[in-house]
Design a protein around this motif. Structure first.
Motif, PDB file in Angstrom:
ATOM      1  N   ASP A 223      51.408  39.362  43.476  1.00 13.39           N
ATOM      2  CA  ASP A 223      50.376  39.546  44.490  1.00 13.39           C
ATOM      3  C   ASP A 223      49.124  38.770  44.084  1.00 13.39           C
ATOM      4  N   MET A 224      48.912  37.656  44.760  1.00  9.53           N
ATOM      5  CA  MET A 224      47.734  36.848  44.441  1.00  9.53           C
ATOM      6  C   MET A 224      46.620  37.067  45.460  1.00  9.53           C
ATOM      7  N   ARG A 225      46.806  38.061  46.328  1.00 14.83           N
ATOM      8  CA  ARG A 225      45.768  38.329  47.321  1.00 14.83           C
ATOM      9  C   ARG A 225      44.628  39.103  46.676  1.00 14.83           C
ATOM     10  N   TRP A 226      43.467  39.029  47.269  1.00 16.89           N
ATOM     11  CA  TRP A 226      42.340  39.871  46.928  1.00 16.89           C
ATOM     12  C   TRP A 226      42.145  39.971  45.410  1.00 16.89           C
ATOM     13  N   GLY A 227      41.869  38.866  44.834  1.00 21.79           N
ATOM     14  CA  GLY A 227      41.585  38.869  43.395  1.00 21.79           C
ATOM     15  C   GLY A 227      42.814  39.003  42.538  1.00 21.79           C
ATOM     16  N   GLY A 228      43.967  38.646  43.080  1.00 17.83           N
ATOM     17  CA  GLY A 228      45.203  38.792  42.318  1.00 17.83           C
ATOM     18  C   GLY A 228      45.215  37.989  41.022  1.00 17.83           C
ATOM     19  N   LYS A 229      44.503  36.857  41.022  1.00 18.10           N
ATOM     20  CA  LYS A 229      44.484  36.038  39.802  1.00 18.10           C
ATOM     21  C   LYS A 229      43.790  36.766  38.646  1.00 18.10           C
ATOM     22  N   ASP A 230      42.944  37.739  38.995  1.00 20.16           N
ATOM     23  CA  ASP A 230      42.257  38.480  37.930  1.00 20.16           C
ATOM     24  C   ASP A 230      43.222  39.344  37.123  1.00 20.16           C
ATOM     25  N   LEU A 244      58.706  45.557  21.512  1.00 16.74           N
ATOM     26  CA  LEU A 244      57.726  44.503  21.734  1.00 16.74           C
ATOM     27  C   LEU A 244      56.392  44.932  21.143  1.00 16.74           C
ATOM     28  N   LYS A 245      55.851  44.076  20.302  1.00 21.89           N
ATOM     29  CA  LYS A 245      54.516  44.333  19.743  1.00 21.89           C
ATOM     30  C   LYS A 245      53.680  43.094  20.009  1.00 21.89           C
ATOM     31  N   SER A 246      52.522  43.320  20.595  1.00 21.70           N
ATOM     32  CA  SER A 246      51.740  42.155  21.005  1.00 21.70           C
ATOM     33  C   SER A 246      50.475  42.010  20.194  1.00 21.70           C
ATOM     34  N   GLU A 247      49.963  40.803  20.227  1.00 21.86           N
ATOM     35  CA  GLU A 247      48.622  40.567  19.702  1.00 21.86           C
ATOM     36  C   GLU A 247      47.626  41.043  20.756  1.00 21.86           C
ATOM     37  N   PRO A 248      46.381  41.317  20.376  1.00 24.00           N
ATOM     38  CA  PRO A 248      45.413  41.813  21.364  1.00 24.00           C
ATOM     39  C   PRO A 248      45.202  40.811  22.503  1.00 24.00           C
ATOM     40  N   MET A 249      45.135  41.324  23.706  1.00 28.40           N
ATOM     41  CA  MET A 249      44.848  40.499  24.891  1.00 28.40           C
ATOM     42  C   MET A 249      44.131  41.373  25.920  1.00 28.40           C
ATOM     43  N   ASP A 250      43.175  40.789  26.591  1.00 29.39           N
ATOM     44  CA  ASP A 250      42.494  41.537  27.644  1.00 29.39           C
ATOM     45  C   ASP A 250      43.373  41.569  28.883  1.00 29.39           C
ATOM     46  N   ILE A 251      43.502  42.729  29.488  1.00 24.85           N
ATOM     47  CA  ILE A 251      44.264  42.826  30.737  1.00 24.85           C
ATOM     48  C   ILE A 251      43.477  43.670  31.750  1.00 24.85           C
ATOM     49  N   LEU A 252      43.855  43.524  32.986  1.00 22.99           N
ATOM     50  CA  LEU A 252      43.261  44.323  34.059  1.00 22.99           C
ATOM     51  C   LEU A 252      44.367  45.221  34.617  1.00 22.99           C
ATOM     52  N   VAL A 253      44.119  46.524  34.577  1.00 22.80           N
ATOM     53  CA  VAL A 253      45.141  47.483  35.017  1.00 22.80           C
ATOM     54  C   VAL A 253      44.869  47.876  36.467  1.00 22.80           C
ATOM     55  N   PRO A 254      45.792  47.570  37.387  1.00 19.00           N
ATOM     56  CA  PRO A 254      45.550  47.905  38.791  1.00 19.00           C
ATOM     57  C   PRO A 254      45.786  49.378  39.068  1.00 19.00           C
ATOM     58  N   GLN A 255      45.135  49.847  40.127  1.00 17.64           N
ATOM     59  CA  GLN A 255      45.318  51.240  40.533  1.00 17.64           C
ATOM     60  C   GLN A 255      45.178  51.317  42.043  1.00 17.64           C
ATOM     61  N   GLN A 256      45.984  52.151  42.647  1.00 16.22           N
ATOM     62  CA  GLN A 256      45.836  52.424  44.076  1.00 16.22           C
ATOM     63  C   GLN A 256      46.322  53.840  44.302  1.00 16.22           C
ATOM     64  N   ARG A 268      40.450  46.038  27.111  1.00 15.39           N
ATOM     65  CA  ARG A 268      40.156  44.915  26.224  1.00 15.39           C
ATOM     66  C   ARG A 268      40.953  45.048  24.928  1.00 15.39           C
ATOM     67  N   GLY A 269      41.363  43.920  24.433  1.00 17.41           N
ATOM     68  CA  GLY A 269      42.147  43.926  23.194  1.00 17.41           C
ATOM     69  C   GLY A 269      43.410  44.748  23.318  1.00 17.41           C
ATOM     70  N   ALA A 270      44.038  44.669  24.486  1.00 17.42           N
ATOM     71  CA  ALA A 270      45.218  45.507  24.740  1.00 17.42           C
ATOM     72  C   ALA A 270      46.393  45.084  23.872  1.00 17.42           C
ATOM     73  N   ARG A 271      47.152  46.062  23.428  1.00 14.71           N
ATOM     74  CA  ARG A 271      48.366  45.796  22.652  1.00 14.71           C
ATOM     75  C   ARG A 271      49.529  46.532  23.295  1.00 14.71           C
ATOM     76  N   PHE A 272      50.646  45.846  23.360  1.00 16.79           N
ATOM     77  CA  PHE A 272      51.858  46.464  23.902  1.00 16.79           C
ATOM     78  C   PHE A 272      52.739  46.939  22.751  1.00 16.79           C
ATOM     79  N   ASP A 273      53.252  48.111  22.911  1.00 18.51           N
ATOM     80  CA  ASP A 273      54.210  48.657  21.945  1.00 18.51           C
ATOM     81  C   ASP A 273      55.318  49.303  22.777  1.00 18.51           C
ATOM     82  N   LEU A 274      56.281  48.476  23.168  1.00 20.11           N
ATOM     83  CA  LEU A 274      57.270  48.914  24.160  1.00 20.11           C
ATOM     84  C   LEU A 274      58.689  48.733  23.643  1.00 20.11           C
TER      85      LEU A 274
END
Lengths: 383, 586
Positions: A223-230, A244-256, A268-274
């Motif tokens: 979904d690239m609509r309405w600020g989807g690139k963010d 999966l273990k990730s290095e820190p990365m900033d992400i934007l978590v959507p909500q509706q 900010r500095g998000a890490r995945f541990d999945l």
């Protein structure tokens, strides 16, 4: 990559792909651990703040949970049977205004109960073990999750409560809240020391089977609509024993949520541990929640009556967030602007349809197309 | 019924009851002889004259039919005239599959009192929608002088046009006058012109002339001594065959002008019909019937074993194959046999998870790569899932379906005392279907039939009961080798090619299409026509349009002959189960 890609290894992988089974929705490539096209994607079907809970909240909330929510406080502050006439601007409007423009220096009129104890769910975000850190239920020390102290004794965030259950329901019914995670350059879903992680906001509904479970293999458009690139963020990670273990990365978590209210908050500095399987992923996303976006996300999405169901008083939460914030200090004031946090997430495998590729295709056709479009002769060259 | 009652009130209900009762009695009066006729038609034997005619090489046609409109024919007929927004949510009583087709069962169907009640309810709902305030201005060709009184001229204009269409033939003046009189009477009693018209339309829709297709014959001037369908009956047969609906105004006018009586005129009309968008509806109906897709309505899959078979999968699987048929045979005008080897098809999101593909919402074209092993409609979910059990695949059911539906061959039913324990025991030591069926065939009573079905069904074992590709069953690699009528193959791609090249394949479509076209089971005396049509089909490189045109223009399509029944099988002590009864080996 398990082995750093060379043209030769890529060609071997491509040859494997040509022989790969196409039928299975969660098919694995020729070496049984490499996903088709060296990529795999997942869509979140359950995402909630990690809240460690003991029976009757005795360990984490020894003084009980917060019982004075917006309605209870309003009733105590402005009693209707005292013979006094109240002005709308001083009461209801005043309280609403305080939600949107909270202040940090206001003395609390009622007690706010924070979570205590030594145990919390989350990740070690800073590599240190500090006095304020927790130990995970599995015994790992250095867990950073100060947000747990804020929400741990608010009923809205505890099992069976209003907001948690509602968010799950809206995650199914709405599409604007679809968090996608795509892993690329994956040579093995079991062990790979270098994979690329990209997050997106998805567009399509998730498929559920007759049992009500989410079905792997559905297609998700980005979904690239309405600020989807963010919502598009890229980082690096590795897969160790299927995790999966990730290095820190900033992400934007959507909500509706209710009434299609859409919002998002920065982690900010998000890490995945999945823990990854071909059909699903489950685990934690830790990171520092940007206080302002986190707070406004909830205010935008939820009305006061939803907050009231779980005795959540937003201005008090705001002050607690600042009080407990432990990351990303403001360069000018030195005040922390983010708070360590953790989301417990469940994801189901999906096939991502990238923008402009509105066609039906098998994995091998996708690989061939991507190679042709890149003008190169192997997947590694195409990167 | 509720719509009318609510709209007209108590007086309306009384008026309606009187009128509709008369219509029902009328319907019953016609239905009874229809049943007698139909029973008679199915047992009549070939006359010596027919046999002589056949031997002399003269035209042997098809029987004159009296058949029920199918549910879809009724819906198409109503919606083509009044518009697709007329909602008709109904399923008439199921037809009995006869000679491989449901539609052939319409010529041996009876009508019960409960069915008439269903017809009445649908007629009521349709007429209420047609005469609703928001549709009147569009659907009525005239405006009454007063909304609250009878209007003879306007009622006659509307009912005349509608009845001519729905009756598929001109309505006599006396007959039309009765409908107009009933409309006027009700309008006067209810002080509502449209209410009166609504009741009259309900009566028209309930007429046996609408619900039954009663073909009429006349002497054939081109073949003295022989009978042919009259022009309106021929128009109806053409329209139901190619459009699965009643003839439109152009076709009825062509019939009235005698255009269908000449070879050139009939060819022109058939070409027009083949060029119409309605042809897709007719072709879909033919193949939906031929492939036995009505069974999708009751198809169930175990959600634990096949979680990826979502609720939408059955409907989408049916649609996928019909889209493939239309795309290959109409849009791209391909060889019919290629339908069994083509990798071109369409997918929806619900099917995409079974096929393992990425696709946007909606339907999208796809061409499977060779390594996907999805060549031809036998490898589509529709065939694979429909001919499987709820919890497992079935080489036997798939082989039987291939024999019976696609090749028009008959597989004898299993004996009553068959022992299924080897195939049904979930705790057996047999790891694959091949193992189970090998054990099952050790029983000589079972071996006969299974040798007919299993060799080609096992080639489809790389697809589970929901149609998803697999390479092993319970960890054991699947052996997909097999054979079909002497052709051996090592996998499903080989099966697809063997089916493509099987000489019975085009002949089966010819037989089914001819049966579908003539509205009943194929009689033995149709063999000359089938031979001719088969040759024609081959000469046209197996193009569907060419076949449909050849059937529509064939003398047997319009010539009336009494059917020759199949001879009763001789009763012997033991029936050779190995025998495959090929109905049309040519």
């Amino acid at each position: 990559m398990k082995i750093k890609p060379s043209t030769m290894t890529s060609r071997i992988a491509l040859a494997g792909l040509a022989l790969a089974v196409v039928g299975g929705s969660a098919a694995i490539g020729a070496d049984d651990t490499m996903p088709p096209g060296r990529s795999i994607a997942y869509a979140a079907n359950d995402i909630k703040l990690s809240v460690y809970q003991t029976k009757d909240a005795k360990d984490e909330c020894p003084h009980g949970v917060n019982t004075l929510g917006p309605r209870e406080q309003f009733k105590l502050l402005y009693p209707q049977d005292a013979g006094q006439k109240w002005k709308f601007v001083d009461t209801q409007m005043g309280r609403e205004a305080e939600i949107w423009w909270p202040t940090l220096d206001k003395a609390e009129e009622f007690p706010f109960i924070e979570a205590e104890g030594k145990t919390a769910i989350g990740l070690d975000l800073d590599g240190k073990t500090k006095p304020s850190d927790f130990t995970s239920p599995e015994g790992k020390s250095g867990v950073d999750n100060q947000l747990y102290r804020v929400v741990g004794c608010i009923m809205n965030y505890r099992d069976g409560a209003s907001i948690i259950n509602s968010e799950r329901a809206f995650l199914l019914g709405y599409h604007f809240n679809r968090l996608l995670i795509e892993l690329t350059d994956v040579d093995s879903l079991v062990n790979d020391d270098d994979v690329t992680i990209t997050t997106y906001r998805g567009l399509d509904a998730l498929l559920r089977d007759a049992q009500g479970d989410f079905q792997a293999g559905g297609t998700e458009r980005i979904d690239m609509r309405w600020g989807g690139k963010d919502f598009v963020h890229t980082g690096k990670g590795m897969i160790v024993n299927g995790v999966l273990k990730s290095e820190p990365m900033d992400i934007l978590v959507p909500q509706q949520v209710a009434f299609s209210s859409a919002a998002a908050s920065t982690l900010r500095g998000a890490r995945f541990d999945l823990k990854l399987t071909p059909a699903k992923a489950e685990g934690l996303i830790g990171g520092y929640a940007d206080i302002e976006s986190f707070y406004r996300r909830f205010n935008r999405a939820w009305g006061t009556h939803f907050m009231s169901y779980g005795q959540q008083v937003p201005p008090m939460v705001y002050r607690a967030l600042h009080h407990l914030a432990d990351g990303y200090p403001d360069p000018e004031t030195g005040d922390n602007t983010a708070i360590s946090s953790s989301y417990s997430v469940k994801l189901v495998q999906v096939r991502i349809l990238h923008a402009g590729k509105e066609v039906a295709e098998t994995d091998s056709q996708r690989d061939a197309r991507q190679l042709a479009e890149s003008g190169t002769s192997s997947p590694s060259d195409a990167k | 019924m509720r719509l009318v009652g609510k709209h007209f009130g108590r007086e309306g209900a009384r008026v309606r009851k009187t009128f509709v009762t008369r219509a029902l009695l009328f319907a019953a009066a016609v239905v009874l002889p229809a049943g007698v006729f139909l029973s008679g038609s199915s047992i009549v034997t070939a006359s010596a004259k027919d046999v002589e005619a056949k031997e002399a090489g003269t035209v042997v046609g098809s029987p004159r039919r009296l058949r029920l409109l199918t549910t879809q024919q009724y819906i198409n007929t109503v919606q083509y005239y009044f518009g697709p927004d007329i909602k008709i949510d109904v399923k008439f009583a199921p037809l009995e599959r006869t000679d491989g087709l449901l539609i052939a069962g319409a010529s041996v169907a009876g009508v019960s009192g409960a069915q008439i009640e269903t017809y009445q309810k649908v007629a009521s709902i349709v007429s209420a929608q047609v005469l609703s305030p928001d549709r009147r201005a569009t659907l009525l060709p005239c405006k009454p002088k007063s909304d609250k009184a009878a209007d003879d001229a306007c009622a006659e204009k509307f009912l005349g046009e509608v009845s001519n269409y729905l009756y598929r033939a001109p309505l006599s003046k006396a007959h039309l006058a009765k409908f107009v009189a009933e409309s006027n009477k009700a309008a006067t009693q209810l002080n509502d012109f449209y209410a009166g018209l609504q009741l009259a339309l309900e009566g028209v829709l309930l007429s046996p002339n609408v619900l039954f297709v009663a073909e009429r014959e006349e002497p054939d001037p081109h073949h003295p001594g022989q009978m042919r369908l009259d022009a309106h009956s021929l128009a109806s047969r053409l329209s139901l065959f190619l459009w699965n609906a009643a003839p439109d105004a152009v076709l009825r006018q062509a019939a009235a002008r005698g255009q269908l009586d000449t070879e050139k005129g009939r060819a022109k009309i058939v070409d027009m019909m083949l060029a119409s968008p309605r042809l897709e509806t007719g072709v879909r109906s033919l193949f939906d019937d031929m492939f036995g897709f009505e069974d999708f309505v009751t198809l169930a899959k175990d959600g634990v074993i096949y979680p990826y078979y979502l609720g939408e999968a059955s409907g989408d699987a049916r649609e996928q194959t019909l889209r493939t048929v239309v795309d290959q045979l109409l849009t791209k005008d391909r060889d019919y046999r290629d339908l069994y080897t083509t990798r071109e098809t369409f997918v929806s999101p619900a099917l995409a998870i079974i096929y393992g593909v990425t696709t946007p919402p909606g339907w999208h074209a796809i061409e499977f790569p060779p390594e996907a092993h999805r060549a031809g409609i036998l490898t589509q979910v529709s065939f694979l899932a429909l001919h499987s059990h709820p919890t497992r695949s079935s080489a036997t059911l798939r082989g039987k379906a291939l024999r019976e539906l696609i090749l028009c061959q008959k597989v004898p039913p299993p004996p009553a005392n068959v022992d299924f324990s080897a195939v049904n025991d979930p705790k057996s030591n047999f790891r694959t279907a091949r193992d189970r069926l090998t054990a099952h065939r050790a029983n000589p009573v079972c071996a006969g039939c299974h040798k007919i079905t299993d060799p080609m069904g096992l080639a489809l074992e790389n697809f589970d009961g929901a149609g998803q590709y697999r390479t092993d069953e319970k960890g054991t690699a699947i052996d997909a080798t097999g054979s079909l009528d002497g052709k051996d193959f090592s996998d499903v791609d080989g099966l697809s090619r063997a089916v493509h090249d099987n000489p019975a394949l085009p002949g089966c479509l010819v037989r089914r299409a001819y049966s579908y076209a003539t509205g009943g089971a194929v009689s033995l005396n149709a063999e000359p026509a089938l031979v001719e049509l088969n040759k024609n089909f081959a000469a046209q490189n197996y193009r569907l349009r060419g076949l449909l045109k050849a059937i529509a223009l064939n003398d047997a399509f319009s010539t009336v002959s009494k059917p020759v029944p199949k001879p009763e099988p001789k009763k012997t002590a033991s029936v050779p189960l190995l025998q495959v009864v090929a109905e049309n080996p040519k």
